[in-house]
Design an enzyme around this catalytic site. Sequence first.
Site, PDB file in Angstrom:
ATOM      1  CB  VAL A 187       1.589   6.279   4.858  1.00 32.90           C
ATOM      2  CG1 VAL A 187       1.124   7.412   3.915  1.00 32.90           C
ATOM      3  CG2 VAL A 187       3.373   6.618   4.970  1.00 32.90           C
ATOM      4  N   GLY A 193       1.730   3.558   1.749  1.00 32.13           N
ATOM      5  CA  GLY A 193       3.196   3.354   3.303  1.00 32.13           C
ATOM      6  C   GLY A 193       4.339   2.117   2.962  1.00 32.13           C
ATOM      7  CG  HIS A 194       4.091  -1.850   2.037  1.00 27.98           C
ATOM      8  ND1 HIS A 194       2.824  -2.062   2.009  1.00 27.98           N
ATOM      9  CD2 HIS A 194       4.416  -2.636   3.102  1.00 27.98           C
ATOM     10  CE1 HIS A 194       2.915  -3.009   3.334  1.00 27.98           C
ATOM     11  NE2 HIS A 194       3.746  -3.301   3.468  1.00 27.98           N
ATOM     12  CG  HIS A 206      -0.668  -0.473   2.574  1.00 29.11           C
ATOM     13  ND1 HIS A 206       0.669   0.656   3.076  1.00 29.11           N
ATOM     14  CD2 HIS A 206      -0.905  -1.849   3.397  1.00 29.11           C
ATOM     15  CE1 HIS A 206       1.245  -0.214   4.340  1.00 29.11           C
ATOM     16  NE2 HIS A 206       0.433  -1.337   4.963  1.00 29.11           N
TER      17      HIS A 206
END
Length: 273
Positions: free
Chosen positions: A173, A33-34, A31
Amino acid sequence: MTVFRDPIALQEALKGLQGSIALVPTMGALHLGHRTLMEQARQDNDIVVVSIFVNPTQFLEGEDLENYPRKEEADRRICELSGVDYLFYPDATVMYGHDEVHICAPDIRAYVLEGLLRPGHFDGVLTVVLKLFHIVMPDRAYFGKKDAQQLALIEQMLRNFFLQISIVAVDTVRENDGLALSSRNVYLSDAQRQEALKISSALNHAGKMIAQGVRNTEEIIQQMQQIMAPLEVEYIACVNRAFQYLEHIEMGNSIILVAARVGTTRLIDNVQL
Ligand code: PAF
């Protein structure tokens, strides 16, 4: 982007390359964040390696290992779009043999909070992270701050084993409404997603109390409990960076961590002060 399933083949490919190597270890279901971790890695380094491995040894009996979201094609595309050079996508048979040497997480820091509720979880995390470090030998490795205890334990492992890898900790995030991004958010129904917002609301409220000068952790936790009351709260804790419980917030050295279940989905979040 080249995809490797075999650790030795990846090691061979990385051998002799010039420039700094970044590793972004993940369990997939990637997502934003990654993507933030990958973009940071891309900016800082010459070569970016991402690993996707749903590591069985960090799941406890009865946890969601079987159902953990797996999205190979979408993940591969995200890695390509993020400028990843090497994608390491092993399966459990190449990562683990029988009767293996494995890592035991430290008694004190790994057996509070997450480690207390999920005994053995951090043994599995540290074992696989050490394997990944040895396979890739990165200069830098990128982890999200949402898994604060995991991050602290990985940093401790590097110190204890004298490994020269820099850890880059990247901010959590969030969705616009505050929900911390997690691969497990896909388990939430719309109604549960609304409920889950109580976690970030409670952490925001704690931040406001602290900005107003409150330092007593019992008072802060009590108010957070009220906000999170409809959820099945597993813990709300104020600790220092060594994961010792605090009676008073120490600015610059404190983390407030929460874990709660929304339906059957277990979510964690934190704020670092
Ligand atoms: O944070 C994760 O996704 C995992 O715990 C990690 C670090 C990739 C190890 O399996």
